[in-house]
Design a protein around this motif. Structure first.
Motif, PDB file in Angstrom:
ATOM      1  N   LYS A 378       1.098  -0.610   0.140  1.00  0.00           N
ATOM      2  CA  LYS A 378      -0.254  -0.013  -0.361  1.00  0.00           C
ATOM      3  C   LYS A 378       0.495   1.532   0.239  1.00  0.00           C
ATOM      4  CE  LYS A 378      -3.366  -1.447   2.033  1.00  0.00           C
ATOM      5  NZ  LYS A 378      -4.825  -2.201   3.349  1.00  0.00           N
ATOM      6  N   SER A 379       2.111   1.435   0.542  1.00  0.00           N
ATOM      7  CA  SER A 379       2.770   2.413   0.130  1.00  0.00           C
ATOM      8  C   SER A 379       4.506   1.517   0.274  1.00  0.00           C
ATOM      9  CB  SER A 379       3.028   2.918   1.701  1.00  0.00           C
ATOM     10  OG  SER A 379       3.418   2.364   2.476  1.00  0.00           O
ATOM     11  N   PRO A 380       5.243   2.582  -0.029  1.00  0.00           N
ATOM     12  CA  PRO A 380       6.974   2.655  -0.391  1.00  0.00           C
ATOM     13  C   PRO A 380       7.410   1.181   0.189  1.00  0.00           C
ATOM     14  CG  PRO A 380       6.144   3.965  -1.301  1.00  0.00           C
ATOM     15  CD  PRO A 380       5.115   4.121  -0.491  1.00  0.00           C
ATOM     16  N   ALA A 381       8.687   0.811  -0.047  1.00  0.00           N
ATOM     17  CA  ALA A 381       9.000  -0.505   1.125  1.00  0.00           C
ATOM     18  C   ALA A 381      10.165  -0.450   0.939  1.00  0.00           C
ATOM     19  CB  ALA A 381       7.852  -1.312   2.150  1.00  0.00           C
ATOM     20  N   THR A 382      11.005  -1.416   1.653  1.00  0.00           N
ATOM     21  CA  THR A 382      11.989  -2.008   1.674  1.00  0.00           C
ATOM     22  C   THR A 382      12.089  -3.568   1.675  1.00  0.00           C
ATOM     23  OG1 THR A 382      13.962  -0.501   2.026  1.00  0.00           O
ATOM     24  CG2 THR A 382      14.465  -2.397   1.634  1.00  0.00           C
ATOM     25  N   ILE A 383      12.566  -4.410   0.584  1.00  0.00           N
ATOM     26  CA  ILE A 383      12.891  -5.844   0.432  1.00  0.00           C
ATOM     27  C   ILE A 383      13.961  -5.979   0.767  1.00  0.00           C
ATOM     28  CG2 ILE A 383      10.983  -7.305  -0.580  1.00  0.00           C
ATOM     29  CD1 ILE A 383       9.294  -5.540  -0.197  1.00  0.00           C
ATOM     30  N   THR A 384      13.745  -7.163   1.570  1.00  0.00           N
ATOM     31  CA  THR A 384      15.138  -7.740   1.723  1.00  0.00           C
ATOM     32  C   THR A 384      14.929  -9.357   1.592  1.00  0.00           C
ATOM     33  OG1 THR A 384      16.125  -5.534   3.716  1.00  0.00           O
ATOM     34  CG2 THR A 384      16.771  -8.427   2.652  1.00  0.00           C
ATOM     35  N   VAL A 385      16.015  -9.968   0.609  1.00  0.00           N
ATOM     36  CA  VAL A 385      15.545 -10.706   0.530  1.00  0.00           C
ATOM     37  C   VAL A 385      16.620 -12.038   0.635  1.00  0.00           C
ATOM     38  CG1 VAL A 385      15.667 -12.830  -1.473  1.00  0.00           C
ATOM     39  CG2 VAL A 385      13.778 -10.453  -1.540  1.00  0.00           C
ATOM     40  N   ALA A 386      17.339 -12.988   1.561  1.00  0.00           N
ATOM     41  CA  ALA A 386      18.539 -13.670   1.551  1.00  0.00           C
ATOM     42  C   ALA A 386      17.770 -15.282   1.008  1.00  0.00           C
ATOM     43  CB  ALA A 386      18.744 -13.800   2.824  1.00  0.00           C
ATOM     44  N   SER A 387      18.889 -15.440   0.386  1.00  0.00           N
ATOM     45  CA  SER A 387      18.777 -17.107  -0.270  1.00  0.00           C
ATOM     46  C   SER A 387      20.024 -17.548  -0.444  1.00  0.00           C
ATOM     47  CB  SER A 387      18.321 -16.428  -2.245  1.00  0.00           C
ATOM     48  OG  SER A 387      18.804 -18.544  -2.655  1.00  0.00           O
ATOM     49  N   GLY A 388      20.091 -18.100   0.718  1.00  0.00           N
ATOM     50  CA  GLY A 388      21.337 -18.402   1.167  1.00  0.00           C
ATOM     51  C   GLY A 388      22.478 -18.243   1.735  1.00  0.00           C
ATOM     52  N   LYS A 389      23.043 -17.997   1.202  1.00  0.00           N
ATOM     53  CA  LYS A 389      24.412 -16.636   1.507  1.00  0.00           C
ATOM     54  C   LYS A 389      24.456 -15.656   0.133  1.00  0.00           C
ATOM     55  CE  LYS A 389      27.549 -20.195   3.159  1.00  0.00           C
ATOM     56  NZ  LYS A 389      29.541 -20.774   2.225  1.00  0.00           N
ATOM     57  N   VAL A 390      23.394 -15.289  -0.769  1.00  0.00           N
ATOM     58  CA  VAL A 390      22.966 -14.042  -0.951  1.00  0.00           C
ATOM     59  C   VAL A 390      22.226 -13.187  -0.558  1.00  0.00           C
ATOM     60  CG1 VAL A 390      22.710 -13.654  -3.609  1.00  0.00           C
ATOM     61  CG2 VAL A 390      23.275 -15.913  -3.404  1.00  0.00           C
ATOM     62  N   SER A 391      22.413 -12.255  -0.583  1.00  0.00           N
ATOM     63  CA  SER A 391      21.669 -11.293  -0.308  1.00  0.00           C
ATOM     64  C   SER A 391      20.766  -9.542  -0.717  1.00  0.00           C
ATOM     65  CB  SER A 391      21.353 -11.073   1.448  1.00  0.00           C
ATOM     66  OG  SER A 391      21.367  -9.898   2.072  1.00  0.00           O
TER      67      SER A 391
END
Length: 501
Positions: A378-391
């Motif tokens: 509904k409003s801007p945000a920061t998305i963090t994705v950590a896939s194994g050692k990849v972030s």
């Protein structure tokens, strides 16, 4: 049982290019004219005992905005029993249904039989009618004697079959369904260099052939099938899917067709199901790649897109009522070698369909080793994705947006933050591993959500009946659902830790 072998669509003079601009079907239709269907396989529901066994499917689909199930039927002895249950449940739950004749089992010389089956169900309360005509569809069927079918039906029929441009008589039908919801090479396999027929190419072929008649546009999230010699219907290939579910809904909003058909609710064998694993069904052998691989996150993602489509809106943004992330990924990298144990490497498979390949599924090179994330905000945000050692971090705007992260072996973690504060976060129940789960190549995706769903979607016993058939290694059953325990909270720590059971 029904097992679809997709027929080649003749796309005529199309240029083989993914850059084909989206066609416009015709005058814009009002919200009351727009309908969403979902393909439903009756052929794997012989274990249902009554109308109540269809109620959960009907309620869930209706809650999404789906208007009717397209009931795919062949000539199985239990077909009429199950159709009776489905029509009864649909009427009770204020849903609609219609017959979709599968011409892998029917043949085009059976026009009178097709019409008689239409007549049998035409007057039931749950039968979908469009423009005051009984709505009927098909899988394939080019060459069907349409006057004979209409005569035997004893009712005016709105026939929107899966005829193919250049094959079927488009002058004699009321609309048409395009089944090819995946980029392909024009010969029912994944694209190859210089031969890519995009889904938008297919849209154009159908819109052109229909000349203003209603188009039933397909929407699908995936395609992977991996039947080996353990069954008689061997087939083993993938179409490039990756971010298809998100990209296709964006195309649908731009195309604005009168009808959309989701492919499918429950075809587990081809991995394009959006319905629950727990939806009662029998096992055709697909449990090997379907177990522990829920797709109901795709079901949740479709709701605001369906609402936007029905409103004739080109943007989904204002239809997002619940903020969430939907993510999906294959359980292993594509270069994992399973040849020594994979079921397709054994025996002498029946390849009458021409769709069988040994080892990795045909087209495997077209799939990205990636984690795919769709944010509905509904409003801007920061998305963090950590896939194994990849972030990786992404700045997401309000509305719907999609992100791709390189696949990493290990846990898969997701978080949404605003102004340095965590809004929501979770760790997936499914790790990415570099081993062969159940000994096979599995190119089916795991689909999850943040916040996570309240219950873990699992196959029932009938849906697991053929799990071990053809396997060369032990295979644990329904492994999702390890213990979760709170982790220390801070602005840069994860809310949950996951420990496999």
């Amino acid at each position: 049982m029904l097992f679809k072998f997709i027929l080649l669509a003749l796309l005529g003079t199309l240029s083989l290019s993914a850059a084909t601009p989206l066609p416009q079907e015709g005058p814009d239709k009002g919200a009351s004219d727009r309908l969403v269907f979902c393909h439903f396989m009756i052929g794997i529901t012989s274990n249902r005992k009554g109308a109540a066994d269809y109620d959960d499917d009907m309620k869930l689909a209706k809650g999404l905005g789906i208007d009717a199930f397209a009931l795919n039927i062949g000539v199985d002895p239990y077909t009429d029993t199950q159709l009776g249950y489905a029509y009864e449940s649909a009427a009770k739950n204020d849903m609609k249904v219609f017959l979709s004749f599968d011409f892998n089992w029917y043949n085009t010389g059976q026009a009178s039989a097709v019409g008689a089956k239409v007549k049998q169900y035409a007057s039931l309360p749950a039968q979908l009618k469009v423009d005051n005509k009984v709505f009927v569809s098909s899988f394939a069927g080019d060459g069907l004697d349409l006057p004979a079918m209409q005569s035997a039906a004893g009712n005016e029929v709105f026939f929107a079959p899966n005829f193919h441009p250049g094959q079927g008589d488009f002058n004699a039908i009321q609309g048409a369904l395009n089944w090819m919801a995946w980029d392909n090479n024009g010969e029912n396999k994944a694209p190859t260099p210089g031969r890519n027929v995009s889904v938008a190419d297919g849209d154009k072929a159908y819109v052109d052939a229909l000349k203003g008649k209603p188009y039933v546009a397909p929407a699908s999230g995936w395609f992977f099938t991996h039947f080996g010699s353990e069954v008689s219907y061997s087939k083993n290939w993938v179409f490039p899917s990756d971010l298809l579910w998100y990209n296709r809904w964006q195309q649908i909003l731009g195309l604005s067709p009168r009808f959309v058909e989701i492919v499918t609710w429950n075809d587990y064998g081809e991995s394009h199901y959006i319905g629950p694993l727990s939806s009662p069904h029998t096992d055709d052998g697909a449990s090997k790649w379907v177990m522990d691989m829920p797709h109901t996150g795709w079901l949740e993602m479709s709701k605001p897109f369906i609402a936007a489509y029905k409103a004739g809106d080109k943007s989904v943004d204002k239809y997002i009522t619940d903020e969430k992330l939907i993510y999906w990924y294959r359980p292993t990298p594509r270069d994992v070698n399973c040849d020594s144990t994979d079921t397709t490497m054994q025996g002498s498979p029946n390849n009458a369909s021409g769709n069988f390949f040994t080892g990795k599924p045909n087209g495997w090179e077209t799939m990205q080793d990636a984690v795919f994330v769709v944010a509905l905000l509904k409003s801007p945000a920061t998305i963090t994705v950590a896939s194994g050692k990849v972030s990786e971090k992404f700045e997401a705007q309000a509305g719907a947006s999609a992100f791709t992260v390189q696949m990493g072996v290990g846990q898969q973690k997701f978080a949404v933050t605003r102004d340095g504060k965590t809004v929501m976060e979770d760790t997936s129940l499914k790790d990415i591993v570099d081993t062969c789960i159940c000994g096979i190549y599995n190119f089916n995706p795991y689909v999850g959500t943040v916040p996570p769903e309240k219950t873990i979607d699992k196959l029932q016993s009938d849906g697991l009946a053929m799990l071990t058939q053809g396997l060369k290694v032990p295979c644990a059953t329904n492994t999702l659902g390890g213990s979760r325990s709170p982790a220390p909270r801070s602005n840069d720590t994860w809310l949950f830790m996951y420990t496999a059971s």
